[in-house]
Design a protein around this motif. Structure first.
Motif, short mmCIF file in Angstrom:
data_model
loop_
_atom_site.label_atom_id
_atom_site.label_comp_id
_atom_site.label_asym_id
_atom_site.label_seq_id
_atom_site.Cartn_x
_atom_site.Cartn_y
_atom_site.Cartn_z
N GLN A 77 -28.76 -46.66 -89.66
CA GLN A 77 -28.71 -48.12 -89.83
C GLN A 77 -29.51 -48.82 -88.73
O GLN A 77 -30.16 -49.84 -88.98
CB GLN A 77 -27.27 -48.60 -89.84
N HIS A 78 -29.47 -48.27 -87.52
CA HIS A 78 -30.28 -48.86 -86.44
C HIS A 78 -31.77 -48.77 -86.77
O HIS A 78 -32.51 -49.74 -86.57
CB HIS A 78 -30.01 -48.20 -85.09
N LEU A 79 -32.20 -47.63 -87.28
CA LEU A 79 -33.61 -47.51 -87.68
C LEU A 79 -33.93 -48.53 -88.76
O LEU A 79 -35.02 -49.11 -88.77
CB LEU A 79 -33.91 -46.10 -88.16
N GLY A 80 -32.98 -48.76 -89.66
CA GLY A 80 -33.19 -49.77 -90.69
C GLY A 80 -33.36 -51.16 -90.10
O GLY A 80 -34.17 -51.97 -90.58
N SER A 81 -32.63 -51.44 -89.02
CA SER A 81 -32.76 -52.75 -88.37
C SER A 81 -34.09 -52.88 -87.64
O SER A 81 -34.62 -53.98 -87.49
CB SER A 81 -31.59 -53.00 -87.41
N VAL A 82 -34.64 -51.75 -87.18
CA VAL A 82 -35.97 -51.76 -86.57
C VAL A 82 -37.02 -52.09 -87.62
O VAL A 82 -37.99 -52.80 -87.37
CB VAL A 82 -36.26 -50.40 -85.90
N GLY A 83 -36.80 -51.59 -88.82
CA GLY A 83 -37.69 -51.90 -89.94
C GLY A 83 -38.92 -51.02 -89.97
O GLY A 83 -39.17 -50.20 -89.09
N ASN A 84 -39.69 -51.19 -91.01
CA ASN A 84 -40.91 -50.41 -91.20
C ASN A 84 -42.14 -51.10 -90.64
O ASN A 84 -43.23 -50.56 -90.71
CB ASN A 84 -41.12 -50.12 -92.69
N GLN A 85 -41.98 -52.28 -90.10
CA GLN A 85 -43.13 -53.01 -89.59
C GLN A 85 -43.15 -53.07 -88.06
O GLN A 85 -43.84 -53.88 -87.48
CB GLN A 85 -43.12 -54.44 -90.16
N HIS A 86 -42.37 -52.22 -87.41
CA HIS A 86 -42.34 -52.18 -85.95
C HIS A 86 -43.74 -51.80 -85.47
O HIS A 86 -44.30 -50.80 -85.90
CB HIS A 86 -41.31 -51.14 -85.49
N PRO A 87 -44.33 -52.58 -84.57
CA PRO A 87 -45.72 -52.31 -84.18
C PRO A 87 -45.91 -51.02 -83.37
O PRO A 87 -47.02 -50.52 -83.28
CB PRO A 87 -46.10 -53.54 -83.34
N TYR A 88 -44.84 -50.49 -82.79
CA TYR A 88 -44.98 -49.32 -81.92
C TYR A 88 -44.35 -48.07 -82.49
O TYR A 88 -44.39 -47.03 -81.86
CB TYR A 88 -44.36 -49.61 -80.55
N LEU A 89 -43.72 -48.17 -83.65
CA LEU A 89 -42.94 -47.04 -84.15
C LEU A 89 -43.00 -46.98 -85.66
O LEU A 89 -42.82 -47.98 -86.34
CB LEU A 89 -41.48 -47.23 -83.70
N GLU A 90 -43.26 -45.78 -86.19
CA GLU A 90 -43.07 -45.54 -87.62
C GLU A 90 -42.09 -44.39 -87.72
O GLU A 90 -42.20 -43.42 -86.98
CB GLU A 90 -44.40 -45.28 -88.34
N TRP A 91 -41.08 -44.54 -88.56
CA TRP A 91 -40.00 -43.56 -88.56
C TRP A 91 -39.74 -43.00 -89.95
O TRP A 91 -40.08 -43.60 -90.96
CB TRP A 91 -38.72 -44.16 -87.97
N CYS A 92 -39.10 -41.84 -89.92
CA CYS A 92 -38.67 -41.18 -91.15
C CYS A 92 -37.37 -40.46 -90.84
O CYS A 92 -37.26 -39.79 -89.81
CB CYS A 92 -39.73 -40.19 -91.61
N ALA A 93 -36.39 -40.61 -91.69
CA ALA A 93 -35.13 -39.88 -91.54
C ALA A 93 -35.08 -38.78 -92.59
O ALA A 93 -35.27 -39.04 -93.78
CB ALA A 93 -33.94 -40.83 -91.70
N VAL A 94 -34.85 -37.57 -92.15
CA VAL A 94 -34.73 -36.42 -93.04
C VAL A 94 -33.23 -36.26 -93.31
O VAL A 94 -32.45 -36.09 -92.38
CB VAL A 94 -35.33 -35.16 -92.40
N ARG A 95 -32.85 -36.34 -94.59
CA ARG A 95 -31.43 -36.36 -94.95
C ARG A 95 -31.07 -35.17 -95.85
O ARG A 95 -30.89 -35.33 -97.05
CB ARG A 95 -31.10 -37.68 -95.66
N PRO A 96 -30.96 -33.99 -95.26
CA PRO A 96 -30.62 -32.82 -96.09
C PRO A 96 -29.15 -32.81 -96.47
O PRO A 96 -28.33 -33.46 -95.84
CB PRO A 96 -30.93 -31.63 -95.16
N GLU A 97 -28.85 -32.03 -97.54
CA GLU A 97 -27.44 -31.79 -97.83
C GLU A 97 -26.94 -30.78 -96.80
O GLU A 97 -27.52 -30.65 -95.75
CB GLU A 97 -27.25 -31.21 -99.23
N TRP A 98 -25.94 -30.06 -97.13
CA TRP A 98 -25.36 -29.08 -96.21
C TRP A 98 -26.41 -28.13 -95.67
O TRP A 98 -27.28 -27.67 -96.38
CB TRP A 98 -24.27 -28.27 -96.95
N PHE A 99 -26.30 -27.81 -94.38
CA PHE A 99 -27.21 -26.86 -93.76
C PHE A 99 -26.77 -25.44 -94.10
O PHE A 99 -25.59 -25.14 -94.12
CB PHE A 99 -27.20 -26.99 -92.24
N ARG A 100 -27.76 -24.57 -94.31
CA ARG A 100 -27.48 -23.17 -94.57
C ARG A 100 -28.37 -22.32 -93.69
O ARG A 100 -29.50 -22.69 -93.40
CB ARG A 100 -27.78 -22.81 -96.03
#
Length: 197
Positions: free
Chosen positions: A138-161
């Motif tokens: 949610q914090h990354l969402g508040s930073v947004g996709n237009q942050h001039p110094y940061l581009e982010w991606c969240a990797v959201r896997p299901e259960w780890f194996r």
């Protein structure tokens, strides 16, 4: 290969096969660093990959720092604002998250059944680390996709194996948490590396 700086809590736990001339290991907790100190470490880097998470034991689940992932995420965002990359491009931030977290921009169009919604609500209420992962995203969402110094991606896997890397199904939205497949850790690592390069 690429030069890598790794901030790790315990250098002794690294496999000897991971050590080479292109790897600089910095032992310590990211939470012990100020934003300026972290900015000093990431200066000259093109990306930050964060796989920080809670251990699945009683102390980490119920007693210890329940906000470490959110704090570390905020710290990376603050440090990114202090770093000016030579390329002029924003710093790439690839963060390991959880399949239970929704995309903060609201674009997930998955329809979760009642049982799954109740399960997620219970996990968020009863397991502080689960809630921590969701708040970090949610914090990354508040930073947004237009942050001039940061581009982010969240990797959201299901259960780890455990197990060797296997073909990874990539989707912009989450799938059911009750999917029987799970995601192999080696596949997650390979995918996160691909996002950096």
């Amino acid at each position: 290969g690429l030069a890598v700086k790794a901030i790790v809590r315990s250098a002794e736990k690294l496999k000897s096969s991971t050590r080479n001339d292109l790897l600089q290991v910095i032992q310590g907790s990211i939470l012990d660093l100020s934003a300026a100190e972290l900015a000093g470490h990431i200066q000259g880097c093109c990306a930050v990959v964060m796989a920080l998470g809670h251990n699945l034991n009683f102390m980490d689940l119920f007693v210890r720092n329940h906000t470490m992932v959110t704090k570390a995420t905020r710290l990376v965002c603050a440090a990114a604002a202090m770093v000016r990359l030579d390329s002029g491009r924003p710093l790439r931030f690839v963060k390991l998250s959880t399949g239970g977290a929704r995309n903060p921009d609201g674009s997930d169009n998955v329809s979760r059944g009642l049982a799954e919604r109740v399960f997620i609500a219970c996990m968020s209420s009863l397991l502080p680390p689960w809630s921590d992962s969701i708040k970090a995203l949610q914090h990354l969402g508040s930073v947004g996709n237009q942050h001039p110094y940061l581009e982010w991606c969240a990797v959201r896997p299901e259960w780890f194996r455990d197990g060797p890397a296997a073909e990874l199904v990539v989707s912009p939205t989450v799938r059911s948490l009750f999917a029987e497949t799970g995601t192999r850790m080696d596949s997650i690592a390979a995918f996160m590396t691909d996002l950096v390069t």
